[in-house]
Each structure stands twice: as C-alpha cells, then as structure tokens.
Write a protein that holds these residues in place. Structure first.
Motif, PDB file in Angstrom:
ATOM      1  N   LYS A   1       0.811  -1.559  -0.023  1.00 34.56           N
ATOM      2  CA  LYS A   1      -0.088   0.052   0.056  1.00 34.56           C
ATOM      3  C   LYS A   1       0.627   1.416   0.080  1.00 34.56           C
ATOM      4  CE  LYS A   1      -3.998  -2.210   2.416  1.00 34.56           C
ATOM      5  NZ  LYS A   1      -4.839  -2.028   3.902  1.00 34.56           N
TER       6      LYS A   1
ATOM      7  N   PRO B   1     -16.929  -6.722  -4.682  1.00 30.50           N
ATOM      8  CA  PRO B   1     -15.818  -6.423  -3.916  1.00 30.50           C
ATOM      9  C   PRO B   1     -15.917  -5.107  -3.006  1.00 30.50           C
ATOM     10  CG  PRO B   1     -15.425  -6.430  -6.268  1.00 30.50           C
ATOM     11  CD  PRO B   1     -16.691  -7.000  -6.114  1.00 30.50           C
TER      12      PRO B   1
ATOM     13  N   ASN C   1     -16.940  -6.141   0.349  1.00 32.51           N
ATOM     14  CA  ASN C   1     -15.994  -6.987   0.703  1.00 32.51           C
ATOM     15  C   ASN C   1     -16.269  -8.496   0.295  1.00 32.51           C
ATOM     16  OD1 ASN C   1     -13.069  -6.957   1.267  1.00 32.51           O
ATOM     17  ND2 ASN C   1     -13.472  -6.537   3.489  1.00 32.51           N
TER      18      ASN C   1
ATOM     19  N   THR D   1     -18.414  -0.913   5.574  1.00 34.18           N
ATOM     20  CA  THR D   1     -17.463  -1.956   5.228  1.00 34.18           C
ATOM     21  C   THR D   1     -16.734  -1.479   4.103  1.00 34.18           C
ATOM     22  OG1 THR D   1     -18.946  -3.781   5.628  1.00 34.18           O
ATOM     23  CG2 THR D   1     -17.373  -4.295   4.136  1.00 34.18           C
ATOM     24  N   HIS D   2     -17.082  -0.454   3.136  1.00 37.53           N
ATOM     25  CA  HIS D   2     -16.516   0.000   2.177  1.00 37.53           C
ATOM     26  C   HIS D   2     -15.439   0.913   2.716  1.00 37.53           C
ATOM     27  CE1 HIS D   2     -15.635   2.914  -1.169  1.00 37.53           C
ATOM     28  NE2 HIS D   2     -15.879   3.616  -0.501  1.00 37.53           N
TER      29      HIS D   2
ATOM     30  N   SER E   1     -13.967   1.194   5.764  1.00 31.65           N
ATOM     31  CA  SER E   1     -12.818   0.215   6.257  1.00 31.65           C
ATOM     32  C   SER E   1     -12.145  -0.342   5.148  1.00 31.65           C
ATOM     33  CB  SER E   1     -13.438  -0.791   7.028  1.00 31.65           C
ATOM     34  OG  SER E   1     -12.407  -1.810   7.431  1.00 31.65           O
ATOM     35  N   THR E   2     -12.615  -0.617   4.029  1.00 31.27           N
ATOM     36  CA  THR E   2     -11.578  -1.347   2.907  1.00 31.27           C
ATOM     37  C   THR E   2     -10.754  -0.084   2.218  1.00 31.27           C
ATOM     38  OG1 THR E   2     -13.067  -3.240   2.797  1.00 31.27           O
ATOM     39  CG2 THR E   2     -11.540  -2.931   1.063  1.00 31.27           C
ATOM     40  N   ALA E   3     -11.486   0.857   2.016  1.00 32.23           N
ATOM     41  CA  ALA E   3     -10.926   1.964   1.319  1.00 32.23           C
ATOM     42  C   ALA E   3      -9.675   2.575   2.071  1.00 32.23           C
ATOM     43  CB  ALA E   3     -12.160   3.050   0.867  1.00 32.23           C
TER      44      ALA E   3
ATOM     45  N   GLY F   1      -7.976   1.170   4.518  1.00 24.75           N
ATOM     46  CA  GLY F   1      -7.054   0.026   4.993  1.00 24.75           C
ATOM     47  C   GLY F   1      -7.293   0.081   6.458  1.00 24.75           C
TER      48      GLY F   1
ATOM     49  N   ASN G   1      -9.819  -0.774  10.503  1.00 22.29           N
ATOM     50  CA  ASN G   1     -11.004  -1.329  11.124  1.00 22.29           C
ATOM     51  C   ASN G   1     -12.079  -0.358  11.590  1.00 22.29           C
ATOM     52  OD1 ASN G   1     -10.082  -1.085  13.774  1.00 22.29           O
ATOM     53  ND2 ASN G   1      -8.555  -3.055  13.438  1.00 22.29           N
TER      54      ASN G   1
ATOM     55  N   ALA H   1     -12.930   5.341  -1.530  1.00 20.04           N
ATOM     56  CA  ALA H   1     -11.687   4.627  -2.298  1.00 20.04           C
ATOM     57  C   ALA H   1     -10.949   5.341  -3.309  1.00 20.04           C
ATOM     58  CB  ALA H   1     -12.043   3.477  -2.928  1.00 20.04           C
TER      59      ALA H   1
ATOM     60  N   GLY I   1      -6.976   2.413  -0.337  1.00 19.34           N
ATOM     61  CA  GLY I   1      -6.197   1.558   0.975  1.00 19.34           C
ATOM     62  C   GLY I   1      -5.522   2.238   1.823  1.00 19.34           C
TER      63      GLY I   1
END
Length: 353
Positions: free
Chosen positions: A60, A198, A201, A247-248, A250-252, A254, A256, A318, A323
């Motif tokens: 990343k 995706p 997730n 969720t998006h 958190s993933t975008a 990187g 929690n 994102a 990330g």
C-alpha cells in the motif's frame, strides 16, 4: 514375516509423518507472515486497536507515493488569458504557471496519451473533445475541494493525481447498481443482497451502499435515538445499507471500525476518535462532489463512459484513499499548486508568504 512387519511399520510411519506435515502446513497456511502488528488506541480488552501486516502495508505504501513536482516558474509575466485563447478557468495564472500545471496534469491523468487526450490538436482552444470539457470542470472541482472542504482534506489538499494516479479514469469509481429482484416481483427487490461484490468485501450486504448515502441523503445509522414505537423509524434494511457503507470505508482506508468508533458506544460522538468527524465531512464532501460536479456532466460523457443505467462515474472513499488511511500517505499535495485553490484564496496564500 519379520521383514513384512518391519516394512509395513516403516510405511505406516512415513504416512503418519506425511499426514502430520500436511496438517501442520494447513495450520500454518491460516497464519499471516510476518506476524501482524497491533497498534492500541484504547484500554486493554476494549478492542481499540488497528492491526497491520507489514507485508501488505509495504504494498500500500508503494502504491501511494506522490509524484515528483515541477518547480514553479513564478507569477511574473503575461497572464495565460492574454496569450492563449479560450482559457476559462486558469486565465489568471502567468503563462509559466499555466504551462507547468498543464504539463503536470498530463502526467497525472494521461501520461501515455499526452495533450491529445483533451485537446483536438493542433487547435488547443477547440472544445470539441468531451475530455477537455470534463477536465475544465474537474479543475473547478479540485479548487472547490481544496478551498471549501478543508474540514476533510485540511491543508493537505488534493490534485488530479490523488484520484487518477496516472490513469485517464480513476481505478476506484462507482455507478448505480442494476439490482435484480428475486425470481419474481412477488418477492420484492433484494436490493443487491447475496450478489457478492468487492464493494462490500464479497459479503451478502447490499452491493450499492453509495446511492443512498453518497448521492442521496439517507440517515447513516443502525438504530434510532428513541425507543419504539414513537421515534425509532430505522429498519434492519437501512442498517444493512449502513453496514455496506462502513465495510467500504474500512476497506478503502485500510483500517477497521475502531479507527473512527469507540467500542464502548459506536453511536456516541462524545467518546469517538477525532477521525469520525473527519469521516463525517468526507461523506458529505463525496455527496456534494457527485451532485454538483459529476451528475451534471451526464450529457457530456459518451455512452461508453457511463454505467449500465446510463449514469456517469462517481466518487467514493476509495477514489482518493485507495487503501491508505490518508491519500498518498498524507503527502501535502496542494502546497505546491496554489492555483488549485479558488483564485481569491490562492492570491491570499501567495501574499502571506
């Protein structure tokens, strides 16, 4: 007879050993290497920690390196509007500043295509290409972000590179999802659930959590502030949309949930980390940009640049973060390009130096 027993025993031993190695391999396959690092931000036992894997973090970090900056030539000399034709947004810049920004934008957005990606060469003033019309509007959007959305971007700011990363189309965009109902309308619309994406997730959550919140103005919550029946009008379905958006995010970024929330009460603002306020502004910034800048360009974009429902690409978390909890690892993008502030603010910033 003894030889047979010995042979059988040896074969059994090898099989047991092989089985043991296989089981050990399966166990180790579920472990991460290197051992993840835990960064604690709350009392022990509260789960207030961020977990990082150095191997994944390195990838990343490499993907979020800022580009080299062309030195500024200064503001002396004639203005771009005096030398070039049809300069509608950046005419207040000197010719040197204007050319530096154009060269930078080319490397940020279309390094392979060059000037011809936006301009109908050799006629630079021609507006016949949709990409030039869009680019002009995107410059105005960038100025709006850096000037009016500092509660989210602070002084760090953004440039075209923050989203594009050397590609004509940012790799993190979204369109309205074409939800498919169950076998018949009798069952109702499943709202994109159980269509692994995706975006959420690969979970069973609604696969378009953006339309309600980053285009619409739905409440982002799981439960109401008061008990039933008088005040709580929040539904399980609304909660699932919220989980999809979280969720998006958190993933975008990187991270929690505890990056923005306190485990004692996810709803309580008073005990939440300051990042939650920054995220609150970020959600509203994305909604503003989608409604004010992207949606009005629907008729400008050709069909092949639109989604399955005919809408234009829009932004989410994102698009900028990709990330990293701070885009481009927090590199101060705007300081080298004051022209990407609104003209009045840019002039004040230059005068203050």
């Amino acid at each position: 007879m003894n030889m047979t027993i010995s042979s059988t025993t040896g074969w059994t031993g090898r099989m047991v050993k092989a089985l043991g190695l296989t089981l050990a391999g399966l166990v180790l396959a579920g472990c991460e290497r290197p051992i993840p690092e835990s960064v604690q931000s709350g009392y022990r036992g509260t789960g207030m920690a961020q977990i990082y894997n150095a191997r994944l973090l390195e990838v990343k970090t490499d993907l979020n390196q800022p580009p080299a900056v062309i030195p500024s030539p200064g503001s002396e000399g004639p203005k771009a509007s005096q030398v070039y034709k049809n300069v509608k947004v950046l005419g207040n810049l000197s010719v040197g500043e204007f050319n530096r920004l154009m060269v930078s934008m080319t490397s940020w957005v279309a390094p392979n295509e060059g000037c011809a990606y936006c301009h109908a060469l050799p006629n630079f003033e021609d507006d016949s290409k949709y990409t030039k019309v869009v680019a002009r509007r995107m410059v105005e959007m960038t100025q709006h972000i850096n000037s009016d959305w500092q509660p989210h971007v602070a002084q760090t700011g953004v440039t075209c590179y923050t989203c594009h990363r050397g590609e004509p189309v940012p790799n993190a965009i979204w369109f309205k999802a074409n939800h498919q109902p169950y076998g018949s309308n009798f069952m109702g619309d499943k709202a994109g659930q159980n269509e692994p994406s995706p975006v959420v997730n690969l979970s069973s959550l609604p696969n378009d959590p953006f339309t309600p919140f980053l285009l619409g103005n739905e409440n982002i919550r799981l439960n109401g502030p008061t008990a039933l029946p008088s005040g709580n009008r929040q539904s399980i379905k609304q909660g699932e949309w919220t989980y999809g958006l979280m969720t998006h995010m958190s993933t975008a970024l990187g991270v929690n949930c505890t990056y923005c929330h306190n485990t004692q009460s996810f709803q309580n603002w008073e005990i939440s980390p300051p990042q939650r306020t920054t995220a609150w502004h970020g959600i509203r910034m994305a909604r503003d940009l989608n409604l004010t800048y992207m949606e009005p360009l629907t008729e400008v974009f050709p069909a092949h640049r639109k989604g399955p429902l005919g809408d234009v690409a829009k932004m989410n978390c994102a698009t900028c973060h990709q990330g990293a909890y701070k885009p481009l690892n927090g590199a101060p993008m705007a300081k080298d390009f004051p022209e990407l502030l609104k003209p009045a603010l840019a002039a004040a910033k230059v005068a203050a130096k």
